[in-house]
Design an enzyme around this catalytic site. Sequence first.
Site, PDB file in Angstrom:
ATOM      1  N   ASN A   9       0.711  -4.567   3.876  1.00  0.00           N
ATOM      2  CA  ASN A   9      -0.648  -4.049   4.067  1.00  0.00           C
ATOM      3  C   ASN A   9      -1.586  -5.008   3.349  1.00  0.00           C
ATOM      4  OD1 ASN A   9      -3.044  -2.681   4.068  1.00  0.00           O
ATOM      5  ND2 ASN A   9      -2.323  -0.913   2.899  1.00  0.00           N
ATOM      6  N   TRP A  10      -2.260  -5.823   4.141  1.00  0.00           N
ATOM      7  CA  TRP A  10      -3.109  -6.862   3.536  1.00  0.00           C
ATOM      8  C   TRP A  10      -4.424  -6.303   2.994  1.00  0.00           C
ATOM      9  CZ3 TRP A  10      -2.674 -11.688   7.339  1.00  0.00           C
ATOM     10  CH2 TRP A  10      -1.323 -12.069   7.425  1.00  0.00           C
ATOM     11  N   LYS A  11      -4.684  -5.037   3.270  1.00  0.00           N
ATOM     12  CA  LYS A  11      -5.912  -4.366   2.787  1.00  0.00           C
ATOM     13  C   LYS A  11      -7.138  -5.223   3.115  1.00  0.00           C
ATOM     14  CE  LYS A  11      -3.223  -1.779  -0.534  1.00  0.00           C
ATOM     15  NZ  LYS A  11      -3.142  -1.087  -1.813  1.00  0.00           N
ATOM     16  N   HIS A  95      -3.685   6.224   4.605  1.00  0.00           N
ATOM     17  CA  HIS A  95      -3.467   5.549   3.323  1.00  0.00           C
ATOM     18  C   HIS A  95      -4.307   6.251   2.241  1.00  0.00           C
ATOM     19  CE1 HIS A  95      -3.384   2.517   0.194  1.00  0.00           C
ATOM     20  NE2 HIS A  95      -2.300   2.043   0.791  1.00  0.00           N
ATOM     21  N   GLU A  97      -6.044   5.129  -0.047  1.00  0.00           N
ATOM     22  CA  GLU A  97      -7.387   4.563  -0.234  1.00  0.00           C
ATOM     23  C   GLU A  97      -8.347   5.117   0.806  1.00  0.00           C
ATOM     24  OE1 GLU A  97      -5.987   0.532  -0.281  1.00  0.00           O
ATOM     25  OE2 GLU A  97      -5.058   0.936  -2.221  1.00  0.00           O
ATOM     26  N   GLU A 167       3.871   6.910  -0.768  1.00  0.00           N
ATOM     27  CA  GLU A 167       3.173   6.045  -1.733  1.00  0.00           C
ATOM     28  C   GLU A 167       2.541   6.912  -2.820  1.00  0.00           C
ATOM     29  OE1 GLU A 167       2.068   2.024   0.276  1.00  0.00           O
ATOM     30  OE2 GLU A 167       0.387   3.397   0.470  1.00  0.00           O
ATOM     31  N   GLY A 173      -1.035  -0.536  -6.862  1.00  0.00           N
ATOM     32  CA  GLY A 173      -1.852  -1.570  -7.494  1.00  0.00           C
ATOM     33  C   GLY A 173      -1.893  -1.465  -9.002  1.00  0.00           C
ATOM     34  N   SER A 213       3.376  -0.900  -5.864  1.00  0.00           N
ATOM     35  CA  SER A 213       3.821  -1.970  -6.772  1.00  0.00           C
ATOM     36  C   SER A 213       5.229  -2.481  -6.454  1.00  0.00           C
ATOM     37  CB  SER A 213       3.735  -1.507  -8.230  1.00  0.00           C
ATOM     38  OG  SER A 213       2.392  -1.187  -8.558  1.00  0.00           O
ATOM     39  N   GLY A 234       1.626  -3.904  -0.773  1.00  0.00           N
ATOM     40  CA  GLY A 234       0.233  -4.342  -0.861  1.00  0.00           C
ATOM     41  C   GLY A 234       0.149  -5.731  -1.456  1.00  0.00           C
ATOM     42  N   GLY A 235      -0.145  -5.799  -2.751  1.00  0.00           N
ATOM     43  CA  GLY A 235      -0.401  -7.067  -3.430  1.00  0.00           C
ATOM     44  C   GLY A 235       0.620  -8.163  -3.140  1.00  0.00           C
TER      45      GLY A 235
HETATM   46  P1  13P Z   1       0.573  -2.396  -4.037  1.00  0.00           P
HETATM   47  O1  13P Z   1       1.883  -2.936  -3.515  1.00  0.00           O
HETATM   48  O2  13P Z   1      -0.449  -3.450  -4.287  1.00  0.00           O
HETATM   49  O3  13P Z   1       0.785  -1.452  -5.185  1.00  0.00           O
HETATM   50  O4  13P Z   1      -0.051  -1.500  -2.845  1.00  0.00           O
HETATM   51  C1  13P Z   1       0.741  -0.560  -2.219  1.00  0.00           C
HETATM   52  C2  13P Z   1       0.034  -0.055  -1.036  1.00  0.00           C
HETATM   53  O5  13P Z   1      -0.971   0.611  -1.145  1.00  0.00           O
HETATM   54  C3  13P Z   1       0.568  -0.418   0.290  1.00  0.00           C
HETATM   55  O6  13P Z   1      -0.054   0.317   1.286  1.00  0.00           O
END
Ligand code: 13P
Length: 252
Positions: A9-11, A95, A97, A167, A173, A213, A234-235
């Site tokens: 997920n490149w956000k 998600h 977020e 999640e 994050g 994470s 994510g990251g």
């Molecule tokens: P991180 O891997 O940066 O914690 O993010 C997880 C995430 O929200 C994937 O959708």
Amino acid sequence: MRRPIIAGNWKMYKTVSEALDLINGLKQELKGETAVDIVVCPPFTALSKVAEAAKGSNIAWGAQDVYWQEEGAFTGEVAPKMLTDLGCSFCIVGHSERRTYFNETNSTVNNKVKALLKHGIVPIMCVGERLEERDSGKTFNVVSDHVEGGLKDLSGEEISKIVIAYEPVWAIGTGRNATPQQAQEVHKFIRDLLKKAYGGDVSAGVRIQYGGSVKSDNIRAIISGEDIDGALVGGASLKVKDFAEIVRQSKK
Ligand code: 13P
């Protein structure tokens, strides 16, 4: 046997040229990796270029959100058929977020899941509790509310097409991931919920990813959980070497 699925997920990261560097690097690094389903979810603006670059490779692509209407006066939104037009096979919905910053509810998630299934796109439906909910013993209530609300009125056949991503919000994050035991416990809980509602055949086939994470040095322990079928990253999905290593470490 469920096939592991690792999605990035490149956000809200990556311009078009940065996205192209990333997808081209991943193609190179992950050439010949066939034991794991690999998916990238770039921002909308980079989707068509990433799709062109990934075509014919072992990497699938998807969006990070969708609107459920066919088309219309919905400024700023993107319809499912616009995603199929770009060859998207997946789309993240619900998600945390989006739930937190954009008022996504179980009911909007449910509308999006239905619209995606109608268009042949696999929803990656995110569920998970916040820290205060975990600390007050509400994890299972929140997760069942997300699962049942997001999947309302779907048939077993439809359920078997979706991916669920657990999640825990407190692990996103933050560098603080759930222990493999904490993750497995919730994944099993989700699978048991599906079993009760749709039967053993359906629940045994649904893939449940862990997210929060995930890194190359913790994926092995996480994916060793019996009910953990991959990760939503994510990251660590923003760097070629990191994401490629996660994929390589994800074989069951
Ligand atoms: P991180 O891997 O940066 O914690 O993010 C997880 C995430 O929200 C994937 O959708």
